[in-house]
Design an enzyme around this catalytic site. Structure first.
Site, PDB file in Angstrom:
ATOM      1  N   LYS A 190      25.749  60.589 -25.722  1.00  0.00           N
ATOM      2  CA  LYS A 190      24.893  59.846 -24.802  1.00  0.00           C
ATOM      3  C   LYS A 190      24.009  58.894 -25.186  1.00  0.00           C
ATOM      4  O   LYS A 190      23.065  59.105 -26.265  1.00  0.00           O
ATOM      5  CB  LYS A 190      24.627  60.840 -23.293  1.00  0.00           C
ATOM      6  CG  LYS A 190      23.548  61.673 -23.728  1.00  0.00           C
ATOM      7  CD  LYS A 190      23.523  62.784 -22.752  1.00  0.00           C
ATOM      8  CE  LYS A 190      22.588  63.759 -23.227  1.00  0.00           C
ATOM      9  NZ  LYS A 190      22.375  64.853 -22.205  1.00  0.00           N
ATOM     10  N   TYR A 192      -6.124  45.302 -29.628  1.00  0.00           N
ATOM     11  CA  TYR A 192      -6.553  45.040 -28.157  1.00  0.00           C
ATOM     12  C   TYR A 192      -7.451  45.844 -27.604  1.00  0.00           C
ATOM     13  O   TYR A 192      -7.431  47.043 -27.992  1.00  0.00           O
ATOM     14  CB  TYR A 192      -5.162  45.169 -27.531  1.00  0.00           C
ATOM     15  CG  TYR A 192      -4.199  43.903 -27.413  1.00  0.00           C
ATOM     16  CD1 TYR A 192      -4.714  42.569 -27.400  1.00  0.00           C
ATOM     17  CD2 TYR A 192      -2.926  44.198 -27.676  1.00  0.00           C
ATOM     18  CE1 TYR A 192      -3.586  41.500 -27.682  1.00  0.00           C
ATOM     19  CE2 TYR A 192      -1.922  43.390 -28.019  1.00  0.00           C
ATOM     20  CZ  TYR A 192      -2.483  41.752 -27.979  1.00  0.00           C
ATOM     21  OH  TYR A 192      -1.560  40.750 -27.988  1.00  0.00           O
TER      22      TYR A 192
HETATM   23  C1  LIG Z   1      22.514  66.325 -22.906  1.00  0.00           C
HETATM   24  C2  LIG Z   1      23.383  67.385 -22.657  1.00  0.00           C
HETATM   25  C3  LIG Z   1      23.828  68.260 -23.820  1.00  0.00           C
HETATM   26  C4  LIG Z   1      23.309  68.091 -25.145  1.00  0.00           C
HETATM   27  O1  LIG Z   1      22.526  68.905 -25.234  1.00  0.00           O
HETATM   28  P1  LIG Z   1      21.587  69.040 -26.579  1.00  0.00           P
HETATM   29  O2  LIG Z   1      20.281  69.741 -26.333  1.00  0.00           O
HETATM   30  O3  LIG Z   1      21.148  67.705 -27.092  1.00  0.00           O
HETATM   31  O4  LIG Z   1      22.415  69.789 -27.715  1.00  0.00           O
HETATM   32  C5  LIG Z   1      24.819  69.064 -23.229  1.00  0.00           C
HETATM   33  N1  LIG Z   1      25.061  69.191 -21.928  1.00  0.00           N
HETATM   34  C6  LIG Z   1      24.802  68.487 -21.021  1.00  0.00           C
HETATM   35  C7  LIG Z   1      25.182  68.632 -19.678  1.00  0.00           C
HETATM   36  C8  LIG Z   1      23.685  67.515 -21.140  1.00  0.00           C
HETATM   37  O5  LIG Z   1      23.282  66.934 -20.300  1.00  0.00           O
END
Ligand SMILES: *Cc1c(COP(=O)(O)O)cnc(C)c1O
Length: 369
Positions: free
Chosen positions: A38, A264
């Protein structure tokens, strides 16, 4: 690799192999592996990462929102893709692209069934998420009879898996909370298995769950941050290799007298003669203002250089008073040293936020060696 002549995010696919193999060594050979890609594969480049994971043997991919899966499907990725946060507005797309939705409430389950029936689907693969303590997305255990009743009235969908998500798997001081989530999930799984005439597979562990809770592996594990090179602890980090290095170079060097301001709003004023370097990266690239005024520390010729003054949209100034370097020299924002974890810690945040925030303006360069 040639030195950076502009700001780039260099993504090393070889490092994924090491991270994947290490995670695989922690699970049983027949436990499935879901690669979580993702948010552009945690800010890197989802297609290349997905292809690498598939070549390594990953069984499933996961993304958060339907749109994130389109580039994968449209580029020919065929393995199952779980949409972790399926939304009703995207159900048509999900079915068109053979994506597998996480259905987490009565409302979305019913509405997906209506859509699947409308489109003449039979046994369309769906995944049910249960809330075991995170209180984010998921059915509660008490809803199981209702779910079973809804499912009994249709053959348009079939529950491929049931799953839940751990709230604090990286935090060993919360072991009791996590063990409670694991036993809650086991209970839910037993009830579902007893009431359906087939057995959905079960999954619960994220990266830290894989590392810290072997009793939470079930039939499949889901790793995101681990494949991208972080173990979420001082003990585990050395077993992983960050896949992404954010590099830039020095655009200009300034020599300051005492009592000159930088950037800035005069957020920084020198108290002695100083040398600063201006870098072609700013908050529009994902290095937010929280990293300004010394909170973020980068690396020039292996030496640490703190950020001076406020972060600008397109530029950052760093203190290189003690570093022998030239205009054009490479600067590492994060990578092997400092790691994204270290860089993020300076501003009180975590690697996840830093790496997923690197904007699309930064060119991605893939290397595989
Ligand atoms: C993002 C996510 C993961 C991955 O988690 P990590 O800590 O990055 O390994 C797994 N399961 C769900 C439901 C998630 O939203």
């Amino acid at each position: 690799m040639p030195k950076a002549q502009e700001t780039v995010l260099e993504i090393n696919l070889k490092n994924i192999e090491q991270n994947y193999n290490y995670l695989k060594s922690k699970i049983k050979p027949d436990t499935g592996f879901m690669g979580v890609v993702k948010a552009y594969a945690y800010g890197s480049e989802s297609l290349k990462i997905a292809e690498k994971l598939i070549a390594l043997g990953a069984n499933y991919l996961a993304i958060a929102y339907t749109n994130e899966a389109l580039v994968l499907r449209d580029s020919g990725i065929k393995i199952p893709i779980l949409v972790l946060h399926a939304q009703e507005v995207s159900f048509d797309k999900i079915i068109e692209k053979c994506l597998e939705p996480n259905l987490y409430s009565e409302k979305v389950l019913k509405s997906f069934i209506v859509k699947a029936e409308e489109l003449g689907q039979k046994n369309y693969p769906i995944h049910l998420k249960f809330n075991t303590g995170l209180n984010r997305l998921g059915f509660n255990e008490s809803e199981i009879p209702k779910i079973i009743n809804i499912l009994s009235k249709t053959d348009a969908v079939k529950v491929t898996s049931i799953f839940s998500h751990l709230a604090a798997s990286e935090d060993l001081s919360e072991k009791e909370f996590t063990e409670n989530q694991i036993s809650k999930f086991k209970n839910i799984a037993t009830q579902i298995d007893a009431k359906l005439d087939y057995k959905p597979f079960k999954h619960l562990a994220n990266t830290s769950g894989i590392l810290n809770y072997p009793n939470a592996h079930f039939d499949m594990v889901r790793s995101g941050i681990g494949i991208h090179g972080f173990g979420n602890s001082l003990a585990e980090d050395p077993n992983f290799k960050p896949i992404a290095t954010l590099k830039t170079n020095i655009s200009q060097i300034h020599y300051l007298e005492a009592n000159e301001s930088v950037g800035y709003n005069m957020a920084f004023t020198s108290n002695k003669k100083m040398k600063t370097a201006t870098l072609p990266i700013g908050h529009a690239d994902g290095i937010g203002r929280i990293y300004g005024n010394g909170k973020g520390i980068v690396s020039v010729r292996g030496k640490l250089a703190p950020i001076v003054g406020n972060i600008c949209m397109d530029m950052i100034m760093i203190d290189i008073s003690e570093i022998d370097c030239n205009e054009g020299d490479e600067v590492i924002i994060f990578g092997e040293k400092p790691t994204a974890t270290q860089f993020a810690e300076g501003a009180g945040t975590i690697s996840y936020e830093l790496i997923t925030g690197i904007s699309q303006r930064v060119k991605r360069i893939i290397v595989d060696s």
